[in-house]
Design a protein around this motif. Sequence first.
Motif, PDB file in Angstrom:
ATOM      1  N   ARG A 104      24.116  76.811  44.945  1.00 17.32           N
ATOM      2  CA  ARG A 104      22.691  77.034  45.154  1.00 17.32           C
ATOM      3  C   ARG A 104      22.290  78.448  44.706  1.00 17.32           C
ATOM      4  NH1 ARG A 104      18.802  74.481  49.013  1.00 17.32           N
ATOM      5  NH2 ARG A 104      17.796  74.665  46.976  1.00 17.32           N
ATOM      6  N   ARG A 105      23.227  79.383  44.766  1.00 20.05           N
ATOM      7  CA  ARG A 105      22.922  80.727  44.267  1.00 20.05           C
ATOM      8  C   ARG A 105      22.683  80.716  42.760  1.00 20.05           C
ATOM      9  NH1 ARG A 105      26.585  81.993  48.559  1.00 20.05           N
ATOM     10  NH2 ARG A 105      28.458  82.112  47.248  1.00 20.05           N
ATOM     11  N   GLN A 106      23.249  79.710  42.077  1.00 20.22           N
ATOM     12  CA  GLN A 106      23.046  79.588  40.638  1.00 20.22           C
ATOM     13  C   GLN A 106      21.626  79.128  40.282  1.00 20.22           C
ATOM     14  OE1 GLN A 106      25.562  80.578  38.614  1.00 20.22           O
ATOM     15  NE2 GLN A 106      26.624  81.050  40.527  1.00 20.22           N
ATOM     16  N   GLU A 107      20.878  78.653  41.266  1.00 18.73           N
ATOM     17  CA  GLU A 107      19.511  78.177  41.006  1.00 18.73           C
ATOM     18  C   GLU A 107      18.529  79.307  40.747  1.00 18.73           C
ATOM     19  OE1 GLU A 107      18.208  75.741  44.254  1.00 18.73           O
ATOM     20  OE2 GLU A 107      20.133  74.714  44.414  1.00 18.73           O
ATOM     21  N   ARG A 108      18.887  80.529  41.122  1.00 20.51           N
ATOM     22  CA  ARG A 108      17.924  81.636  41.117  1.00 20.51           C
ATOM     23  C   ARG A 108      17.734  82.186  39.707  1.00 20.51           C
ATOM     24  NH1 ARG A 108      20.669  85.043  45.868  1.00 20.51           N
ATOM     25  NH2 ARG A 108      22.410  84.642  44.452  1.00 20.51           N
ATOM     26  N   ARG A 109      16.794  81.585  39.005  1.00 19.99           N
ATOM     27  CA  ARG A 109      16.514  81.917  37.599  1.00 19.99           C
ATOM     28  C   ARG A 109      15.279  82.823  37.548  1.00 19.99           C
ATOM     29  NH1 ARG A 109      15.816  76.049  35.495  1.00 19.99           N
ATOM     30  NH2 ARG A 109      15.077  77.181  33.660  1.00 19.99           N
ATOM     31  N   ILE A 110      15.488  84.073  37.881  1.00 21.61           N
ATOM     32  CA  ILE A 110      14.361  84.996  38.054  1.00 21.61           C
ATOM     33  C   ILE A 110      13.610  85.209  36.742  1.00 21.61           C
ATOM     34  CG2 ILE A 110      13.719  87.335  38.731  1.00 21.61           C
ATOM     35  CD1 ILE A 110      16.203  87.320  40.574  1.00 21.61           C
ATOM     36  N   ASN A 111      14.335  85.423  35.648  1.00 17.02           N
ATOM     37  CA  ASN A 111      13.670  85.682  34.367  1.00 17.02           C
ATOM     38  C   ASN A 111      12.896  84.461  33.885  1.00 17.02           C
ATOM     39  OD1 ASN A 111      14.687  88.279  34.345  1.00 17.02           O
ATOM     40  ND2 ASN A 111      16.441  87.769  33.053  1.00 17.02           N
ATOM     41  N   ASP A 112      13.519  83.283  34.008  1.00 15.36           N
ATOM     42  CA  ASP A 112      12.841  82.054  33.578  1.00 15.36           C
ATOM     43  C   ASP A 112      11.592  81.804  34.414  1.00 15.36           C
ATOM     44  OD1 ASP A 112      14.850  81.675  31.735  1.00 15.36           O
ATOM     45  OD2 ASP A 112      15.934  80.182  32.928  1.00 15.36           O
ATOM     46  N   LEU A 113      11.703  82.029  35.707  1.00 16.84           N
ATOM     47  CA  LEU A 113      10.561  81.822  36.595  1.00 16.84           C
ATOM     48  C   LEU A 113       9.437  82.809  36.274  1.00 16.84           C
ATOM     49  CD1 LEU A 113       9.166  80.575  39.088  1.00 16.84           C
ATOM     50  CD2 LEU A 113      10.394  82.277  40.473  1.00 16.84           C
ATOM     51  N   THR A 114       9.804  84.083  36.110  1.00 14.97           N
ATOM     52  CA  THR A 114       8.795  85.097  35.804  1.00 14.97           C
ATOM     53  C   THR A 114       8.077  84.771  34.506  1.00 14.97           C
ATOM     54  OG1 THR A 114      10.093  86.776  36.972  1.00 14.97           O
ATOM     55  CG2 THR A 114       8.423  87.570  35.443  1.00 14.97           C
ATOM     56  N   GLU A 115       8.820  84.318  33.516  1.00 15.32           N
ATOM     57  CA  GLU A 115       8.212  83.936  32.234  1.00 15.32           C
ATOM     58  C   GLU A 115       7.236  82.770  32.423  1.00 15.32           C
ATOM     59  OE1 GLU A 115       9.520  82.573  27.697  1.00 15.32           O
ATOM     60  OE2 GLU A 115      11.037  82.813  29.261  1.00 15.32           O
ATOM     61  N   LEU A 116       7.637  81.770  33.186  1.00 14.43           N
ATOM     62  CA  LEU A 116       6.761  80.625  33.458  1.00 14.43           C
ATOM     63  C   LEU A 116       5.475  81.078  34.134  1.00 14.43           C
ATOM     64  CD1 LEU A 116       6.315  77.496  33.686  1.00 14.43           C
ATOM     65  CD2 LEU A 116       7.425  77.658  35.945  1.00 14.43           C
ATOM     66  N   LYS A 136      26.918  86.192  51.100  1.00 14.99           N
ATOM     67  CA  LYS A 136      27.503  84.901  51.468  1.00 14.99           C
ATOM     68  C   LYS A 136      27.408  84.606  52.955  1.00 14.99           C
ATOM     69  CE  LYS A 136      30.870  85.045  47.669  1.00 14.99           C
ATOM     70  NZ  LYS A 136      30.297  86.245  47.054  1.00 14.99           N
ATOM     71  N   GLU A 137      27.117  85.607  53.758  1.00 15.79           N
ATOM     72  CA  GLU A 137      27.100  85.422  55.209  1.00 15.79           C
ATOM     73  C   GLU A 137      25.688  85.524  55.788  1.00 15.79           C
ATOM     74  OE1 GLU A 137      29.725  84.510  56.915  1.00 15.79           O
ATOM     75  OE2 GLU A 137      31.033  84.628  55.147  1.00 15.79           O
ATOM     76  N   GLU A 138      25.035  86.640  55.537  1.00 17.72           N
ATOM     77  CA  GLU A 138      23.714  86.870  56.140  1.00 17.72           C
ATOM     78  C   GLU A 138      22.632  86.307  55.219  1.00 17.72           C
ATOM     79  OE1 GLU A 138      23.296  90.910  57.469  1.00 17.72           O
ATOM     80  OE2 GLU A 138      24.995  90.742  58.834  1.00 17.72           O
TER      81      GLU A 138
END
Length: 314
Positions: A104-116, A136-138
């Motif tokens: 699920r951490r791999q879902e965080r596509r900040i650059n792609d989202l910002t571009e959209l 991984k904990e908090e």
Amino acid sequence: MHAKQQQLSDTLVMVRPVDFGFNEQTGGDNAFQHRPDKDEHVTEKALIEFQNMVSNLRSVGLTVLVLESRTTPQKTPDAVFPNNWFSTTQSGDLLVYPMHAENRRQERRINDLTELLENNHYKVNNTQIIGQFDEKEEVLEGTGVLIFDHIHNRIFAAQSERCHPAQLARFASARQYSETYLFHTTSSSGLPIYHTNVMMSIGEGFAVICADSITDKREYQTLKSALEMDREIIEISMEQTEKHFCANILHVTNNQGEPYIVMSQSAFNGFTHTQKTQLEKYGTLLPNPIDTIEKIGGGSARCMITEIFLPKTA
């Protein structure tokens, strides 16, 4: 001071579920997930359900921005639920949250989202990583665990593996929220409910809550009293919560300022006639058939959409 937001958004981001399937990494604490039969063709079905929901939302005047697929070394079977990894504010902040499962951490596509967002004339003034990016904990899984009362600058959250109390406290302090209501839940399987938004939803004028899932009745009375100031409380049963996702709904407004309440067809079917009448005072009910996504992914309509509150560029 924390900028007061409106409660309802007219723009939503959704992510096309090209890798959709049963997520082994989240199945341990998400009792809402169910393994598919081998011949269920779940990805194909999820893609159809997704596109039908996008079309349904757009047909009533909601703006839906679709974050399209990308090639990644690791599959992201839960990418269809983007509300867990980011949220936005009226002041132009893009907030990115720490996620519990590695895939699920791999879902965080900040650059792609910002571009959209920027291509659609939304202004991102600041991107803020909540906690450590590789935490991984908090963890604190966005609006999966944080139910925002924007009108009163408050947060409601159920403690779980996806909602660490220390991270929540730091977030609320840094973002200058006036009040935080942290409470404890138990599902019918005996585990804490993995995301607050499957047992609670706050709209403008109403709140849907599964009171039976809150283990400490004093905690429930405290949050109920807070909400009753200006919202009608609609209590749902554990069965409505777990079998129909009746709490996993979202109050939105279209481009004409008309309110809608987005939900799954299962949630619509699960509400009683009286409850539907209560909800219809606050907006038109907008059901979406997403049976495969609900059954295999363990999330529903609210999980599939992230509200955009960002300012528009000229």
